[in-house]
Scaffold this active site. Structure first.
Site, PDB file in Angstrom:
ATOM      1  N   ASN A  25       0.723  -1.308  -0.032  1.00 42.77           N
ATOM      2  CA  ASN A  25      -0.106   0.128   0.016  1.00 42.77           C
ATOM      3  C   ASN A  25       1.042   1.354   0.172  1.00 42.77           C
ATOM      4  OD1 ASN A  25       0.801  -1.049   2.605  1.00 42.77           O
ATOM      5  ND2 ASN A  25      -0.859   0.247   3.695  1.00 42.77           N
ATOM      6  N   GLN A  55      -4.846  -3.962  -0.656  1.00 37.20           N
ATOM      7  CA  GLN A  55      -4.814  -3.033  -1.887  1.00 37.20           C
ATOM      8  C   GLN A  55      -4.872  -3.689  -2.988  1.00 37.20           C
ATOM      9  OE1 GLN A  55      -4.436   0.224  -3.205  1.00 37.20           O
ATOM     10  NE2 GLN A  55      -3.453   0.516  -0.992  1.00 37.20           N
ATOM     11  N   HIS A  77     -13.324  -0.196   1.868  1.00 43.00           N
ATOM     12  CA  HIS A  77     -12.592   1.198   1.605  1.00 43.00           C
ATOM     13  C   HIS A  77     -11.796   1.391   0.461  1.00 43.00           C
ATOM     14  CE1 HIS A  77      -9.521   0.033   4.157  1.00 43.00           C
ATOM     15  NE2 HIS A  77      -8.771   1.067   3.570  1.00 43.00           N
ATOM     16  N   THR A 113     -24.016  -8.499  16.588  1.00 41.29           N
ATOM     17  CA  THR A 113     -24.817  -8.585  15.416  1.00 41.29           C
ATOM     18  C   THR A 113     -23.839  -8.100  14.368  1.00 41.29           C
ATOM     19  OG1 THR A 113     -26.582  -7.442  16.876  1.00 41.29           O
ATOM     20  CG2 THR A 113     -26.743  -7.074  14.352  1.00 41.29           C
ATOM     21  N   CYS A 196      -1.650   3.357   8.034  1.00 44.27           N
ATOM     22  CA  CYS A 196      -1.424   2.571   9.320  1.00 44.27           C
ATOM     23  C   CYS A 196      -0.542   2.989  10.503  1.00 44.27           C
ATOM     24  CB  CYS A 196      -1.428   1.019   8.927  1.00 44.27           C
ATOM     25  SG  CYS A 196      -2.647   0.398   7.868  1.00 44.27           S
TER      26      CYS A 196
END
Length: 258
Positions: A25, A55, A77, A113, A196
Site C-alpha cells: 500500500n 490493496q 474502503h 450483530t 496504518c
C-alpha cells in the site's frame, strides 16, 4: 517485494503461519504470492499461508485456490465502499478457531450483530468497481510517470510487477510534509507512506528498501482511481511541479485552484 532467498531461509519445518502482503500500500509493488505459498508448503506441510489482499482486491487478478492460499483478507474502503467492513476468504477445508465465540446465528465464529449496512455497501461497491476500466487507470498513471521522471530531483520507485493504482516517488531536497500541505491548498491530496503508521515519523518499509534518510523524508504516494480524469491529472502534474519548484527555490506560491 519479498526477498525470495531470505524468505526461504526464514521458513522451516516448524513454521506454522506465514502472512505476506499481496500489493504494497506504500509502493504498489506486487508480490508473487503463489510462488511464496509454494515455498511455504514445500518446507512446512502444516503451515498456513495468509495474504493481505486489501490493496490488491478488485485491482489485481488472483485465484486463491490455484495459488495455494489458505486465507486472504480484503476491505471495502479500497474500492469505494464504506470504511469499517472487510472480508476474509477461507479455504474450504480450513476451519479456524474463533477468538470470540458467539451465538449460532454467527456460526459460532463471533458474538454480536453483523454490520449489515456495511456488508450491503461492500457488495454494492464491488458491483460498481467491477466495471472500472483498468487500462484507463494505467494510462493515467503512465501520463503522470512520464512527466515527473523528466526531472532529476524526482525519483520514482518501480517494481518489476507494479500496481497501476499507486505511484511512489521522492522529491530530493524537500520534506514530504511540506509538499503535502502545499498541494492540499490546491485541492490535491497525497499520502505520506502507510495510513496504518501515520503517527510514526519513521518509515520501516522504505528503510528496509535501503533508501537514504533524505529520500525517505521526501517520499510521497499518489493513488489513482476511476474518478480521475485526464484533465485532473494534467492539473495535478503542473501544480505538483510548480510546488516542488517553489519549495526548492524558496518561493511560496499563493495561487489556488479556481
Amino acid at each position: 517485494t519479498v526477498d525470495i532467498k531470505d524468505f526461504e531461509n526464514k521458513v522451516d519445518e516448524n513454521t506454522s503461519l506465514v502472512s505476506v502482503i499481496h500489493c504494497s500500500n506504500e509502493t504498489g509493488a506486487i508480490n508473487d504470492i503463489g510462488a511464496l505459498s509454494r515455498i511455504v508448503k514445500r518446507k512446512s506441510r502444516q503451515a498456513l499461508f495468509h495474504s493481505d489482499g486489501v490493496q490488491a482486491f478488485g485491482k489485481i487478478a488472483v485465484n486463491c485456490k490455484s495459488c495455494g492460499i489458505d486465507l486472504y483478507s480484503i476491505s471495502a474502503h479500497k474500492i469505494g465502499g464504506p470504511k469499517g467492513i472487510g472480508g476474509l476468504w477461507v479455504r474450504d477445508s480450513l476451519h479456524p478457531a474463533p477468538f470470540l465465540r458467539g451465538g449460532g446465528q454467527e456460526n459460532g465464529y463471533r458474538s454480536g450483530t453483523e454490520n449489515t449496512a456495511g456488508i450491503i455497501g461492500f457488495g454494492e461497491a464491488l458491483k460498481c468497481f467491477s466495471s472500472v476500466d483498468a487500462n484507463k487507470i494505467s494510462a493515467i498513471r503512465k501520463l503522470f510517470y512520464d512527466r515527473i521522471t523528466l526531472y532529476d530531483t524526482i525519483s520514482v520507485r518501480e517494481s518489476t510487477v507494479q500496481s497501476p493504482y499507486i505511484l511512489s516517488f521522492a522529491v530530493h531536497g524537500i520534506k514530504a510534509e511540506q509538499l503535502q500541505r502545499m498541494l492540499s491548498e490546491h485541492d490535491i491530496l497525497i499520502g505520506l507512506g502507510s495510513a496504518c503508521a501515520s503517527r510514526s515519523r519513521k518509515n520501516r518499509v522504505l528503510s528496509a528498501m535501503g533508501l537514504p534518510p533524505t529520500q525517505i523524508e521526501g517520499s510521497v504516494r499518489l493513488s489513482f482511481g476511476a474518478e480521475n480524469l485526464t484533465d485532473d491529472i494534467g492539473y495535478a502534474i503542473e501544480t505538483l511541479l510548480k510546488c516542488v519548484d517553489s519549495l526548492q527555490t524558496g518561493k511560496i506560491s499563493n495561487q489556488r485552484k479556481s
